[in-house]
Design a protein around this motif. Structure first.
Motif, PDB file in Angstrom:
ATOM      1  N   ARG A 122       0.835  -1.193   0.000  1.00  0.00           N
ATOM      2  CA  ARG A 122       0.000   0.000   0.000  1.00  0.00           C
ATOM      3  C   ARG A 122       0.874   1.249   0.000  1.00  0.00           C
ATOM      4  N   ASN A 123       0.439   2.256  -0.705  1.00  0.00           N
ATOM      5  CA  ASN A 123       1.206   3.485  -0.757  1.00  0.00           C
ATOM      6  C   ASN A 123       1.371   4.054   0.660  1.00  0.00           C
ATOM      7  N   PRO A 124       2.628   4.362   1.062  1.00  0.00           N
ATOM      8  CA  PRO A 124       2.851   4.868   2.423  1.00  0.00           C
ATOM      9  C   PRO A 124       2.059   6.136   2.718  1.00  0.00           C
ATOM     10  N   ALA A 125       1.669   6.850   1.678  1.00  0.00           N
ATOM     11  CA  ALA A 125       0.891   8.071   1.893  1.00  0.00           C
ATOM     12  C   ALA A 125      -0.401   7.778   2.658  1.00  0.00           C
ATOM     13  N   TRP A 126      -0.910   6.548   2.517  1.00  0.00           N
ATOM     14  CA  TRP A 126      -2.136   6.177   3.215  1.00  0.00           C
ATOM     15  C   TRP A 126      -2.019   6.362   4.717  1.00  0.00           C
ATOM     16  N   GLU A 127      -0.828   6.076   5.251  1.00  0.00           N
ATOM     17  CA  GLU A 127      -0.643   6.202   6.691  1.00  0.00           C
ATOM     18  C   GLU A 127      -0.946   7.629   7.142  1.00  0.00           C
ATOM     19  N   TYR A 128      -0.564   8.582   6.296  1.00  0.00           N
ATOM     20  CA  TYR A 128      -0.765   9.977   6.695  1.00  0.00           C
ATOM     21  C   TYR A 128      -2.193  10.420   6.415  1.00  0.00           C
ATOM     22  N   ILE A 129      -2.801   9.810   5.403  1.00  0.00           N
ATOM     23  CA  ILE A 129      -4.230  10.062   5.188  1.00  0.00           C
ATOM     24  C   ILE A 129      -4.999   9.594   6.431  1.00  0.00           C
ATOM     25  N   ASP A 130      -4.585   8.415   6.954  1.00  0.00           N
ATOM     26  CA  ASP A 130      -5.218   7.898   8.166  1.00  0.00           C
ATOM     27  C   ASP A 130      -5.108   8.884   9.318  1.00  0.00           C
ATOM     28  N   VAL A 131      -3.909   9.465   9.454  1.00  0.00           N
ATOM     29  CA  VAL A 131      -3.704  10.411  10.555  1.00  0.00           C
ATOM     30  C   VAL A 131      -4.639  11.603  10.393  1.00  0.00           C
ATOM     31  N   GLY A 169       9.144   7.204   6.752  1.00  0.00           N
ATOM     32  CA  GLY A 169       8.865   6.078   5.863  1.00  0.00           C
ATOM     33  C   GLY A 169       8.088   4.984   6.570  1.00  0.00           C
ATOM     34  N   GLU A 170       7.581   4.073   5.790  1.00  0.00           N
ATOM     35  CA  GLU A 170       6.848   2.956   6.359  1.00  0.00           C
ATOM     36  C   GLU A 170       7.681   1.683   6.248  1.00  0.00           C
ATOM     37  N   PHE A 171       7.259   0.678   7.001  1.00  0.00           N
ATOM     38  CA  PHE A 171       7.945  -0.605   6.945  1.00  0.00           C
ATOM     39  C   PHE A 171       6.962  -1.702   6.560  1.00  0.00           C
ATOM     40  N   VAL A 172       7.479  -2.721   5.917  1.00  0.00           N
ATOM     41  CA  VAL A 172       6.652  -3.884   5.624  1.00  0.00           C
ATOM     42  C   VAL A 172       7.421  -5.116   6.095  1.00  0.00           C
ATOM     43  N   TRP A 173       6.679  -6.207   6.263  1.00  0.00           N
ATOM     44  CA  TRP A 173       7.315  -7.460   6.673  1.00  0.00           C
ATOM     45  C   TRP A 173       7.794  -8.211   5.436  1.00  0.00           C
ATOM     46  N   GLN A 174       8.966  -8.798   5.527  1.00  0.00           N
ATOM     47  CA  GLN A 174       9.425  -9.611   4.420  1.00  0.00           C
ATOM     48  C   GLN A 174      10.344 -10.730   4.909  1.00  0.00           C
ATOM     49  N   ILE A 175      10.351 -11.806   4.140  1.00  0.00           N
ATOM     50  CA  ILE A 175      11.174 -12.962   4.479  1.00  0.00           C
ATOM     51  C   ILE A 175      12.533 -12.802   3.825  1.00  0.00           C
TER      52      ILE A 175
END
Lengths: 422, 191
Positions: free
Chosen positions: A46-55, B40-46
């Motif tokens: 999912r586009n990381p921008a969504w996290e900030y939309i959530d905020v 930035g965001e993080f995701v889980w990966q193997i």
């Protein structure tokens, strides 16, 4: 016959190479037919921008809820906004990240340098608290999907006896303290693991949690908001912040006339009745109680500290590494073969037992350091709760208990006083 | 009546002290944690290089058909006729343990490329992430089959429940900008 030879050759080849991992055992083929390697279609997260939309959505929802509880005083609007939160944060965003679970990320980031905290998680943790400090538990009223699903299914309300309510409401304190301990020692995220409604939001999940969630919802039809009242660890934080909130929902829009109509309207036992009709407890008696509990306070706190310290090794068993180390120690000392998947993988990994025991020791020391804080916190909370029972303020009006009031607005319609809308 | 009585004054005082006592820790938390955050965001990966194909991915994901799927690094594959990740149907002898190698959902198909090479393709819609073929390929083949979390399916839980039970700690949080750890060559010898 031909095939058998092929198998034998293959087998020899395999044995030859079995010990060396990640080696090209079979050569890269030379294609003559002009074969091209297929391309992989990788799906992006999912586009990381969504996290900030959530905020942003969170802030908007909280602001609207505040308006509905404090200004327009409309239970219907509050229900609508919580329906929106349930759909958006619950079913659309499938539950993660939520403010309740964020407690653990905060604890993990505070006590572990290697962990980088996404900014959105910090915001999700802080924004509801700030709103609570200003206007009371608006988050519980309108923004929390877990609260919303329970509020919307709480059709009948059966009032619990005061004693049961008080005893059960100690559970969130224990839950909060343990979840912080386990997150801080990087052992487990118990809030997420035992989140009863996330499976419902995803329409998918482990059977036990789904059953737990559905049972909780069914019981919530009668004993409203069971998770919020008797489990939610974030509620503990909001409870304490809300007690000192700047503004708070009031039952009556004008002045209370002590008509007692709202007395039984709150299913959460969060209305403090006025006591103009009750007889006053003698000053000396309550002072004596106060002094007694004040002396007891350090004793209870110390008791809590000793109690959890005793069990710190057991608490550490939540950690996977500690369990593994224990299993392997059993194998070495008692000859009970370690056959768990962790043990088998560990034996193959080439890490020595001493290394594992060293790691285990680090976790054990950290848990031993943390466990007394858990007990201390629980003891102190209990002591303060006892102390607060002795402080009796004269009340000449019906007021919500700022700590446990969810600002749900159920009491609005019970009040006969109305202000003209201009 | 403009003045407040002493009790009201005292209550106000207690309230402002309480407000301060609540606001200060929150301020401290923010001050302490902001330097540790990242936008930035993080995701889980193997990490396929530490994965031991234990099979937990199939059962421990919160999604009922796991978000973990098998991927194929075609450039590492030997395109062999006899593939330890793929059990041909209809062979004359099925020896002991053969069924353990068989893809339980028949997600692997093979197609003839040219003599003697065969291409093995994984149907992600059928794959359940059990890692049986991956284990065969890692133990006896080139290791071109490997497991990855498919982000379209992953709901990115706050705490990945497979990571919680992964015995090899192969599942880690990685930046969302580069969400896959692809096998493109050999980590040890070449590259």
């Amino acid at each position: 016959m031909n095939k058998k030879i092929l198998y034998i050759i293959l087998f020899v080849l395999l044995i030859w190479n079995a010990a060396i991992y990640a080696q090209q055992r079979f050569p890269k083929p030379d294609f003559e037919s002009g074969y091209n390697y297929p391309e992989y279609q990788l799906t992006d997260p999912r586009n990381p921008a969504w996290e900030y939309i959530d905020v942003v959505v969170l802030i908007v929802v909280l602001a609207l809820t505040t308006r509905f509880t404090l200004k327009t005083r409309s239970r219907k609007s509050i229900l609508l906004i919580s329906l929106f939160s349930l759909i958006y944060f619950g079913f659309f965003r499938v539950g993660c990240i939520c403010s309740i679970g964020a407690i653990q990320n905060i604890a993990l980031a505070l006590f572990n340098d290697g962990y980088t905290l996404p900014l959105s998680v910090l915001l999700f943790f802080l924004i509801p608290i700030l709103f609570t400090l200003a206007y009371g538990r608006q988050f519980c009223a309108g923004a929390c999907p877990l609260g919303a699903i329970q509020e919307l299914t709480g059709f009948y309300s059966v009032k619990l006896p005061r004693t049961a309510e008080v005893i059960l409401s100690t559970v969130p304190y224990i839950y909060l303290a343990l979840s912080i301990l386990f997150a801080a020692t990087n052992s487990h995220f118990i809030i997420c693991k035992y989140d009863p409604f996330v499976g419902i939001f995803r329409l998918n999940g482990p059977a036990t949690i789904m059953i737990f969630g559905i049972l909780l919802l069914i019981s919530g039809v009668f004993i409203n908001r069971p998770y919020c009242r008797f489990l939610c660890p974030y509620g503990v934080i909001l409870n304490w912040v809300s007690r000192f909130s700047n503004k708070h929902l009031t039952i009556t829009p004008t002045t209370c006339i002590n008509c007692r109509l709202c007395e039984n309207s709150c299913p959460y036992n969060a209305i403090i009745p006025s006591d103009i009709l009750q007889e006053k407890e003698s000053m000396i008696k309550s002072r004596k109680k106060f002094i007694l509990y004040l002396i007891l306070l350090p004793a209870i706190t110390l008791g809590g500290i000793f109690f959890t310290q005793m069990f710190s090794n057991d608490l550490a068993m939540v950690n996977q590494k500690v369990r593994l180390a224990n299993e392997l120690r059993m194998e070495r000392e008692n000859g009970i073969k370690a056959i768990s998947i962790d043990a088998v993988t560990f034996k193959e990994s080439g890490v020595t037992l001493d290394q594992l025991f060293a790691e285990e020791k680090v976790i054990l020391t950290r848990t031993r350091k943390g466990a007394p804080w858990v007990g201390g916190f629980l003891g102190l909370s209990l002591g303060i709760a006892l102390l607060l029972t002795t402080i009796k303020k004269r009340r000449d009006e019906y007021k919500p208990d700022q700590g446990s009031c969810y600002s749900c607005g159920r009491c609005f319609e019970y009040c006969p006083m109305h202000t003209e809308k201009y | 009546m403009s003045g407040k009585n002493k009790y009201q004054n005292r209550r106000d005082f207690v309230k402002s002290v309480g407000k301060l006592a609540v606001a200060l820790p929150i301020g401290y938390l923010a001050w302490e944690l902001v330097p540790k955050t990242t936008a930035g965001e993080f995701v889980w990966q193997i990490d396929p290089y530490s994965c031991t194909q234990c099979g937990q991915c199939e059962t421990n994901c919160v999604q009922t058909v796991s978000a973990v799927k098998c991927m194929h690094a075609y450039e590492m594959c030997g395109y062999c006729d006899l593939c330890s990740g793929y059990l041909r149907m209809g062979v004359k002898e099925l020896n002991t343990g053969a069924e353990l190698q068989l893809c339980p959902t028949s997600a692997i198909t093979r197609s003839f490329v040219e003599n003697p090479y065969f291409e093995y393709t994984i149907d992600e819609n059928l794959c359940n992430g059990c890692g049986k073929c991956v284990k065969g390929c890692a133990d006896f083949g080139n290791g071109s089959l490997y497991l990855q979390i498919i982000h379209e399916l992953c709901v990115n839980c706050n705490q990945c429940s497979i990571a919680q039970s992964c015995p090899a700690d192969a599942i880690q949080r990685i930046p969302a900008t580069k969400p896959y750890i692809l096998k493109e060559g050999y980590k040890t010898d070449e590259s």
